[in-house]
Design a protein around this motif. Structure first.
Motif, PDB file in Angstrom:
ATOM      1  N   GLU A  21       0.714  -1.029  -0.157  1.00 52.72           N
ATOM      2  CA  GLU A  21       0.013   0.059  -0.152  1.00 52.72           C
ATOM      3  C   GLU A  21       1.070   1.153  -0.232  1.00 52.72           C
ATOM      4  O   GLU A  21       1.825   1.342   0.800  1.00 52.72           O
ATOM      5  CB  GLU A  21      -0.930  -0.011   1.233  1.00 52.72           C
ATOM      6  CG  GLU A  21      -1.792   1.163   1.310  1.00 52.72           C
ATOM      7  CD  GLU A  21      -2.879   1.054   2.464  1.00 52.72           C
ATOM      8  OE1 GLU A  21      -3.567   2.254   2.431  1.00 52.72           O
ATOM      9  OE2 GLU A  21      -3.080   0.245   3.268  1.00 52.72           O
ATOM     10  N   THR A  22       0.724   2.144  -0.928  1.00 56.13           N
ATOM     11  CA  THR A  22       1.362   3.350  -1.002  1.00 56.13           C
ATOM     12  C   THR A  22       0.788   4.574  -0.196  1.00 56.13           C
ATOM     13  O   THR A  22      -0.280   4.194   0.472  1.00 56.13           O
ATOM     14  CB  THR A  22       1.484   3.958  -2.379  1.00 56.13           C
ATOM     15  OG1 THR A  22       0.080   4.312  -2.750  1.00 56.13           O
ATOM     16  CG2 THR A  22       1.816   2.947  -3.439  1.00 56.13           C
ATOM     17  N   ASP A  23       1.609   5.557   0.048  1.00 54.95           N
ATOM     18  CA  ASP A  23       1.187   6.691   1.121  1.00 54.95           C
ATOM     19  C   ASP A  23      -0.176   7.245   0.267  1.00 54.95           C
ATOM     20  O   ASP A  23      -0.876   7.912   0.975  1.00 54.95           O
ATOM     21  CB  ASP A  23       2.247   7.729   1.204  1.00 54.95           C
ATOM     22  CG  ASP A  23       3.402   7.230   2.240  1.00 54.95           C
ATOM     23  OD1 ASP A  23       2.916   6.174   2.919  1.00 54.95           O
ATOM     24  OD2 ASP A  23       4.410   7.472   2.178  1.00 54.95           O
ATOM     25  N   GLY A  24      -0.231   7.225  -0.927  1.00 57.60           N
ATOM     26  CA  GLY A  24      -1.186   7.928  -1.651  1.00 57.60           C
ATOM     27  C   GLY A  24      -2.581   6.902  -1.728  1.00 57.60           C
ATOM     28  O   GLY A  24      -3.560   7.537  -2.404  1.00 57.60           O
ATOM     29  N   GLY A  25      -2.780   5.922  -0.970  1.00 53.59           N
ATOM     30  CA  GLY A  25      -3.715   5.114  -0.831  1.00 53.59           C
ATOM     31  C   GLY A  25      -4.097   4.187  -2.003  1.00 53.59           C
ATOM     32  O   GLY A  25      -5.120   3.426  -1.885  1.00 53.59           O
ATOM     33  N   TYR A  26      -2.894   3.920  -2.877  1.00 55.99           N
ATOM     34  CA  TYR A  26      -2.845   2.790  -3.843  1.00 55.99           C
ATOM     35  C   TYR A  26      -2.313   1.400  -3.291  1.00 55.99           C
ATOM     36  O   TYR A  26      -1.678   1.562  -2.272  1.00 55.99           O
ATOM     37  CB  TYR A  26      -2.095   3.092  -5.153  1.00 55.99           C
ATOM     38  CG  TYR A  26      -2.567   4.347  -5.710  1.00 55.99           C
ATOM     39  CD1 TYR A  26      -3.573   4.111  -6.642  1.00 55.99           C
ATOM     40  CD2 TYR A  26      -1.982   5.580  -5.547  1.00 55.99           C
ATOM     41  CE1 TYR A  26      -4.231   5.123  -7.448  1.00 55.99           C
ATOM     42  CE2 TYR A  26      -2.632   6.579  -6.431  1.00 55.99           C
ATOM     43  CZ  TYR A  26      -3.819   6.351  -7.249  1.00 55.99           C
ATOM     44  OH  TYR A  26      -4.202   7.520  -8.049  1.00 55.99           O
ATOM     45  N   VAL A  27      -2.772   0.414  -3.814  1.00 55.17           N
ATOM     46  CA  VAL A  27      -2.531  -1.081  -3.321  1.00 55.17           C
ATOM     47  C   VAL A  27      -2.058  -1.795  -4.556  1.00 55.17           C
ATOM     48  O   VAL A  27      -2.899  -1.785  -5.645  1.00 55.17           O
ATOM     49  CB  VAL A  27      -3.627  -1.550  -2.400  1.00 55.17           C
ATOM     50  CG1 VAL A  27      -3.121  -3.232  -1.988  1.00 55.17           C
ATOM     51  CG2 VAL A  27      -4.222  -0.859  -1.261  1.00 55.17           C
ATOM     52  N   PHE A  28      -1.001  -2.583  -4.571  1.00 56.54           N
ATOM     53  CA  PHE A  28      -0.542  -3.353  -5.403  1.00 56.54           C
ATOM     54  C   PHE A  28      -0.609  -4.843  -4.782  1.00 56.54           C
ATOM     55  O   PHE A  28      -0.164  -4.936  -3.834  1.00 56.54           O
ATOM     56  CB  PHE A  28       1.063  -3.447  -6.008  1.00 56.54           C
ATOM     57  CG  PHE A  28       1.357  -4.096  -6.859  1.00 56.54           C
ATOM     58  CD1 PHE A  28       1.191  -3.868  -8.047  1.00 56.54           C
ATOM     59  CD2 PHE A  28       2.172  -5.166  -6.595  1.00 56.54           C
ATOM     60  CE1 PHE A  28       1.511  -4.905  -9.309  1.00 56.54           C
ATOM     61  CE2 PHE A  28       2.452  -6.150  -7.345  1.00 56.54           C
ATOM     62  CZ  PHE A  28       2.409  -5.996  -8.843  1.00 56.54           C
ATOM     63  N   GLU A  29      -1.428  -5.411  -5.584  1.00 57.48           N
ATOM     64  CA  GLU A  29      -1.915  -6.975  -5.062  1.00 57.48           C
ATOM     65  C   GLU A  29      -1.353  -7.878  -6.086  1.00 57.48           C
ATOM     66  O   GLU A  29      -1.605  -7.865  -7.221  1.00 57.48           O
ATOM     67  CB  GLU A  29      -3.163  -7.391  -5.056  1.00 57.48           C
ATOM     68  CG  GLU A  29      -3.926  -6.196  -3.906  1.00 57.48           C
ATOM     69  CD  GLU A  29      -5.638  -6.373  -4.185  1.00 57.48           C
ATOM     70  OE1 GLU A  29      -5.928  -7.556  -3.842  1.00 57.48           O
ATOM     71  OE2 GLU A  29      -6.161  -5.393  -4.369  1.00 57.48           O
ATOM     72  N   PRO A  30      -0.038  -8.637  -5.860  1.00 57.74           N
ATOM     73  CA  PRO A  30       0.516  -9.504  -6.541  1.00 57.74           C
ATOM     74  C   PRO A  30      -0.489 -10.609  -7.032  1.00 57.74           C
ATOM     75  O   PRO A  30      -1.515 -10.947  -6.061  1.00 57.74           O
ATOM     76  CB  PRO A  30       1.819  -9.912  -5.924  1.00 57.74           C
ATOM     77  CG  PRO A  30       1.668  -9.464  -4.665  1.00 57.74           C
ATOM     78  CD  PRO A  30       0.546  -8.477  -4.367  1.00 57.74           C
ATOM     79  N   ALA A  31      -0.295 -11.370  -8.065  1.00 62.97           N
ATOM     80  CA  ALA A  31      -1.052 -12.411  -8.512  1.00 62.97           C
ATOM     81  C   ALA A  31      -0.884 -13.508  -7.580  1.00 62.97           C
ATOM     82  O   ALA A  31      -1.941 -14.391  -7.154  1.00 62.97           O
ATOM     83  CB  ALA A  31      -0.762 -12.712  -9.847  1.00 62.97           C
ATOM     84  N   SER A  32       0.104 -13.606  -6.985  1.00 59.56           N
ATOM     85  CA  SER A  32       0.238 -14.748  -5.987  1.00 59.56           C
ATOM     86  C   SER A  32       1.475 -14.110  -4.967  1.00 59.56           C
ATOM     87  O   SER A  32       2.185 -13.572  -5.332  1.00 59.56           O
ATOM     88  CB  SER A  32       0.624 -16.012  -6.392  1.00 59.56           C
ATOM     89  OG  SER A  32       2.016 -15.806  -7.380  1.00 59.56           O
ATOM     90  N   PRO A  33       1.280 -14.556  -3.563  1.00 58.05           N
ATOM     91  CA  PRO A  33       2.234 -13.978  -2.560  1.00 58.05           C
ATOM     92  C   PRO A  33       3.700 -14.500  -2.946  1.00 58.05           C
ATOM     93  O   PRO A  33       3.784 -15.502  -3.603  1.00 58.05           O
ATOM     94  CB  PRO A  33       1.879 -14.710  -1.445  1.00 58.05           C
ATOM     95  CG  PRO A  33       0.301 -15.003  -1.592  1.00 58.05           C
ATOM     96  CD  PRO A  33       0.217 -15.363  -3.085  1.00 58.05           C
TER      97      PRO A  33
END
Length: 77
Positions: A21-33
């Motif tokens: 999660e970035t400070d700007g409120g964006y989230v990167f969710e990888p396809a698999s951990p």
């Protein structure tokens, strides 16, 4: 755990990554951990997440970006 994604700061220990999660409120969710090893560095290049391993290998895990619009809600970017 707070991880700095500036491309130069190495991870201090082994971490299982399920999302960023970035400070700007964006989230990167990888396809698999995936595991981030001690010494690995992370950077965001455009819309891609790039992991630079301690040995110099570059990986770009597949995943999706989202924004947090309110408590508990995600909206795809």
């Amino acid at each position: 755990m707070y991880v700095i994604a500036d491309g130069t700061t190495p991870a201090s220990r082994l971490v299982l990554v399920k999302g960023f999660e970035t400070d700007g409120g964006y989230v990167f969710e990888p396809a698999s951990p995936f595991f981030l090893a001690a010494g690995d560095r992370i950077a965001f290049e455009g819309d891609r997440l790039v992991v630079v391993r301690a040995g110099g290998e570059r990986l770009s895990p597949a995943g999706d970006w989202s924004t947090r619009c309110g408590p508990g809600s995600l909206r795809r970017r």
